[in-house]
Design a protein around this motif. Structure first.
Motif, short mmCIF file in Angstrom:
data_model
loop_
_atom_site.label_atom_id
_atom_site.label_comp_id
_atom_site.label_asym_id
_atom_site.label_seq_id
_atom_site.Cartn_x
_atom_site.Cartn_y
_atom_site.Cartn_z
N LYS A 22 -23.91 39.23 79.29
CA LYS A 22 -23.67 39.27 77.85
C LYS A 22 -22.77 40.45 77.55
CE LYS A 22 -27.67 36.87 75.97
NZ LYS A 22 -28.90 36.98 75.16
N LYS A 23 -21.77 40.19 76.68
CA LYS A 23 -20.87 41.29 76.33
C LYS A 23 -20.74 41.39 74.82
CE LYS A 23 -16.64 38.54 76.86
NZ LYS A 23 -15.29 38.50 77.45
N TYR A 24 -20.58 42.59 74.37
CA TYR A 24 -20.46 42.87 72.94
C TYR A 24 -18.98 43.11 72.64
CZ TYR A 24 -20.93 45.29 68.46
OH TYR A 24 -20.83 45.66 67.15
N ILE A 25 -18.47 42.34 71.69
CA ILE A 25 -17.06 42.50 71.32
C ILE A 25 -17.01 43.07 69.91
CG2 ILE A 25 -14.86 41.31 70.96
CD1 ILE A 25 -15.82 39.14 72.87
N GLU A 26 -16.53 44.28 69.82
CA GLU A 26 -16.47 44.94 68.51
C GLU A 26 -15.23 44.47 67.75
OE1 GLU A 26 -16.67 49.41 66.55
OE2 GLU A 26 -17.00 49.12 68.69
N GLY A 27 -15.41 44.16 66.49
CA GLY A 27 -14.31 43.66 65.68
C GLY A 27 -13.23 44.71 65.44
N LYS A 28 -11.97 44.25 65.50
CA LYS A 28 -10.85 45.15 65.23
C LYS A 28 -10.61 45.25 63.73
CE LYS A 28 -8.46 43.73 69.46
NZ LYS A 28 -7.24 43.08 70.01
N SER A 29 -9.85 46.22 63.33
CA SER A 29 -9.51 46.33 61.90
C SER A 29 -8.57 45.19 61.52
CB SER A 29 -8.85 47.68 61.62
OG SER A 29 -7.51 47.68 62.06
N VAL A 30 -8.81 44.60 60.37
CA VAL A 30 -7.98 43.49 59.91
C VAL A 30 -6.54 43.92 59.73
CG1 VAL A 30 -7.56 41.97 57.94
CG2 VAL A 30 -9.85 42.16 58.89
N GLN A 31 -6.35 45.14 59.25
CA GLN A 31 -4.99 45.63 59.00
C GLN A 31 -4.15 45.61 60.27
OE1 GLN A 31 -5.02 49.29 56.84
NE2 GLN A 31 -2.91 49.08 56.14
N SER A 32 -4.80 45.84 61.41
CA SER A 32 -4.05 45.85 62.68
C SER A 32 -3.70 44.43 63.14
CB SER A 32 -4.87 46.55 63.76
OG SER A 32 -6.02 45.77 64.11
N LEU A 33 -4.43 43.44 62.63
CA LEU A 33 -4.21 42.05 63.04
C LEU A 33 -3.22 41.31 62.15
CD1 LEU A 33 -7.94 41.08 63.72
CD2 LEU A 33 -6.19 41.51 65.45
N LEU A 34 -3.09 41.75 60.91
CA LEU A 34 -2.28 41.01 59.93
C LEU A 34 -0.81 40.80 60.31
CD1 LEU A 34 -3.82 42.32 56.59
CD2 LEU A 34 -3.97 40.00 57.53
N PRO A 35 -0.20 41.71 61.08
CA PRO A 35 1.19 41.41 61.50
C PRO A 35 1.33 40.11 62.28
CG PRO A 35 0.73 43.75 61.79
CD PRO A 35 -0.58 43.11 61.43
N GLU A 36 0.20 39.55 62.77
CA GLU A 36 0.26 38.27 63.48
C GLU A 36 0.66 37.13 62.55
OE1 GLU A 36 -3.26 37.41 65.74
OE2 GLU A 36 -3.36 39.46 66.55
N PHE A 37 0.70 37.39 61.24
CA PHE A 37 1.18 36.36 60.30
C PHE A 37 2.61 35.96 60.62
CE2 PHE A 37 -2.37 36.39 57.40
CZ PHE A 37 -2.26 35.14 56.80
N LYS A 38 3.31 36.81 61.32
CA LYS A 38 4.67 36.44 61.75
C LYS A 38 4.64 35.13 62.54
CE LYS A 38 8.39 37.87 64.86
NZ LYS A 38 8.94 38.93 65.72
N ASP A 39 3.65 34.99 63.43
CA ASP A 39 3.55 33.78 64.26
C ASP A 39 3.22 32.56 63.40
OD1 ASP A 39 3.99 35.37 66.49
OD2 ASP A 39 1.85 35.74 66.79
N ILE A 40 2.37 32.75 62.39
CA ILE A 40 2.03 31.64 61.50
C ILE A 40 3.27 31.15 60.77
CG2 ILE A 40 0.72 30.98 59.45
CD1 ILE A 40 -1.45 32.95 60.30
N ILE A 41 4.04 32.09 60.24
CA ILE A 41 5.25 31.73 59.48
C ILE A 41 6.23 30.99 60.38
CG2 ILE A 41 7.27 32.68 58.30
CD1 ILE A 41 5.40 34.94 57.29
N GLU A 42 6.42 31.49 61.58
CA GLU A 42 7.39 30.86 62.49
C GLU A 42 6.92 29.50 63.00
OE1 GLU A 42 9.66 34.78 64.35
OE2 GLU A 42 8.04 33.84 65.51
#
Length: 691
Positions: free
Chosen positions: A118-138
């Motif tokens: 079993k492994k615990y995955i700590e959530g990242k900050s949303v602000q650090s993930l939002l630049p991935e919207f570039k992939d959604i747009i493309e």
């Protein structure tokens, strides 16, 4: 603290037909990404105009949800050696998960033991993930793409700005050398560059600057304005839903207005007037008491400033178009059908399929054959309609207004003295124009429509022009669905197999080279379209395949059989019959000699004799029921054999060591299998496990 997020793509004007799908994609991909990233939010809404696509996500969490998950490793026999020590495979697995072998536990899956941690995955900050919207747009796709400048990105139109905000902070990314910012733009002519202070301000900020970003609100505003004009002018505006949808996607700030044209143009056919207004200029026609008035309603992209000037400009454009139509109409009437028919001899329908005249000759042959097969009294009208079905393609009017093919054929054929049935069939043979569009209302029109469509489909597929993916330049899928829908609508007892076989023979007799696989390709093509139509009737895929895989046959009968089987699939009382019939089919592949005739002298049990006699007793009636298309009654005849079938299996060794006895019993199986498969391959149905 939760923040709102806004992403806006600013573009050169998008084609209206792309906007709704692109907006839906943007929202769907955004929601999917949020869910995959375990980011909670309150709501997500989308916006669109000709110059922008946007999503607003409200109350977005600061970080992803943290999770504890189970990681499955190798099987225990690989994870441990002969001395019960952890192997390198186990050590590598745990190391890869950020754990040690001390964290391993064992679980059994389908009889095999595996190691887990079993492994615990700590959530990242949303602000650090939002630049991935570039992939959604493309990743947003469009019906047609382009490149601009030196960019490698293919998109419907060039991207001119990108607004991306998390709260009041810009989300940093770049697409096609356009960097994100907190700027947007209002109406192209009535506003300019605007600063977005916070995402929730977006819609109102645009509204204050002559942009209604919500497409539904824009449509509602247009509808309200049309209603006001109707009330004020005491006329009616028949609103076509597709036109309304297109108009709302052509403007950012709608203002409706009324224009007029000379009453002399009312002498033109209504279809010409409406096409000129609606299809070419995106105007709404105006009626009073069901009659067209010399007026139109347009929708301006902007406010009412200098609206009279705008109206005069639109009237001038429409007047020129109607004047052209009037000239073409009068010129065409000076000629004759024979004149236009002769011109068809020099126009190519398709490079490998010859001229339009050659196509018309094939269609005439097919249509005549269909009329004879169906014993139609309108044979003469069918042949004449087929002969002149394409003449209007050579008229000036259709050359200018391509949307009016068939429509002008009916008008001109009537003018030149053709029978009503013939004239109407020329228009109707293009129906349905969409997959679920209007079908031909007349018998002659229906026959001609099938003949024209099957010639196109068989011809194209025979020379290798098979639709692939979204590419279907000749609309073969739509036309195949049209044929199936017409056959079902007319209740015609015409098999798809015979239609394909005869059409291929016509193509070969015309000197065309036919691929060896054409018949099979066409059968598979029609089967896929039949499956599509049957799924729309809520028939499950397994039942569809059971009915159509062996033979598509008469389509309306196939649909009826499928509905009967759908009822039986959910019927507890049919379980015994279903098990018996499937039991028979499961042994069909053991039959080696299908020509072997059952020999009653070899019967060793009463159950053999009873099943053989029962099958013989129902054969004639079963054939009559199938012929009369009594699908439910035919299936019930087979179902009534269940008792004898189960007794046969329970009291006989089918695969007896004695070869003659075995062949005799399998022959009984084969006789019954033939009857069952004439109805459907019941093995392909995922029968319910009734309690």
């Amino acid at each position: 603290m939760a923040q709102d997020v806004l992403i806006e793509i600013g573009l050169e004007e998008l084609p209206a037909r792309f906007i709704d799908d692109a907006e839906a994609q943007f929202l769907d991909k955004t929601i999917k990404w949020l869910d995959e990233q375990r980011i909670s939010y309150a709501s997500a809404i989308s916006f669109s105009t000709p110059r922008r696509l946007a999503v607003l996500i409200e109350e977005v969490a600061e970080s992803q949800a943290s999770i504890e998950e189970e990681a499955k490793g190798p099987a225990l026999k690989i994870a441990k050696d002969g001395q019960d020590n952890w192997t390198k495979a186990a050590e590598g697995f745990t190391r890869g998960q950020g754990k040690t072998t001390d964290d391993i536990y064992i679980k059994e899956v389908k009889g095999t033991s595996y190691i887990y941690v079993k492994k615990y995955i700590e959530g990242k900050s949303v602000q650090s993930l939002l630049p991935e919207f570039k992939d959604i747009i493309e990743s947003i796709t469009f019906g047609k793409n382009m490149r601009w400048a030196n960019e490698t990105l293919r998109y419907a139109r060039p991207i001119r700005w990108l607004a991306a905000l998390y709260g009041n902070e810009v989300i940093p990314f770049e697409i096609a050398h356009v960097k994100t910012s907190n700027f947007t733009y209002g109406h192209r002519f009535l506003s300019g560059k605007l600063t977005i202070d916070e995402p929730k301000q977006y819609e109102q900020l645009l509204n204050d600057n002559y942009v209604i970003a919500d497409a539904k609100k824009r449509e509602a505003k247009i509808v309200k304005q049309l209603g006001a004009l109707q009330e004020k002018n005491e006329f009616q505006i028949p609103v076509d839903k597709d036109l309304l949808n297109e108009v709302r996607n052509l403007v950012e700030y709608p203002t409706a207005f009324v224009g007029s044209f000379s009453t002399s143009f009312l002498a033109l056919p209504n279809e010409v007037l409406i096409t000129s207004m609606a299809e070419h200029q995106r105007y709404f026609p105006v009626e009073q008491g069901g009659e067209l008035l010399p007026k139109f309603v347009g929708v301006r992209n902007g406010d009412d400033y200098e609206l009279e000037t705008v109206i005069r400009g639109n009237e001038k454009v429409l007047r020129a178009r109607l004047a052209d139509a009037e000239f073409f109409f009068e010129e065409d009437k000076k000629l004759s059908i024979d004149f236009f028919q002769e011109k068809l001899t020099r126009v190519i329908f398709q490079e490998k399929l010859g001229t339009y005249t050659e196509k018309v000759n094939r269609v005439k042959t097919i249509a005549k054959h269909l009329a004879e097969e169906l014993s139609l009294k309108e044979l003469k009208e069918v042949v004449r309609a087929a002969e002149i079905s394409k003449f209007d393609l050579m008229t000036n009017m259709v050359n200018e207004f391509t949307e009016l093919q068939g429509v002008m054929g009916e008008k001109y054929a009537t003018y030149f003295g053709e029978a009503k049935e013939v004239s109407q069939a020329i228009r109707e043979h293009y129906l349905p124009k969409q997959s679920h569009g209007e079908l031909p209302a007349t018998t002659v029109g229906a026959v001609l429509s099938i003949a024209d469509k099957i010639d196109t489909i068989a011809g194209c597929i025979s020379v290798g022009l098979i639709p692939s993916g979204s590419q279907d330049p000749y609309g073969l899928r739509r036309q195949a669905m049209g044929i199936l829908r017409i056959l079902k609508d007319q209740n015609w007892d015409l098999t798809i197999e015979s239609l394909i076989e005869y059409t291929l023979s016509v193509l070969e007799n015309a000197g065309l080279t036919i691929n060896a696989s054409s018949n099979d390709d066409l059968l598979a093509f029609f089967a896929s379209r039949a499956e599509y139509l049957m799924r729309e009737e809520n028939i499950e895929t397994d039942i569809i395949h059971a009915v159509v895989d062996n033979q598509l046959g008469i389509f309306h009968v196939a649909v009826e059989k499928a509905h009967v089987l759908a009822e039986k699939k959910a019927d507890d009382h049919f379980k015994t019959s279903q098990e018996a019939l499937v039991r028979v089919l499961n042994l069909e592949n053991k039959v080696e000699d299908t020509d072997y005739k059952v020999n009653p002298n070899l019967f060793q049990t009463e159950s053999e004799k009873e099943l053989h006699e029962s099958v013989a007793a129902v054969k004639s009636t079963y054939a009559e029921y199938l012929e009369a298309q009594k699908s439910e009654e035919a299936l019930q005849l087979l179902a009534d054999l269940a008792g004898d079938i189960h007794a046969f299996f329970d009291h006989n060794m089918i695969m007896d060591d004695n070869e003659e006895v075995r062949k005799n019993r399998l022959s009984i199986i084969h006789e019954l299998s033939v009857l069952i498969l004439q109805y459907a391959d019941l093995r392909k149905i995922a029968w319910k496990q009734h309690a």
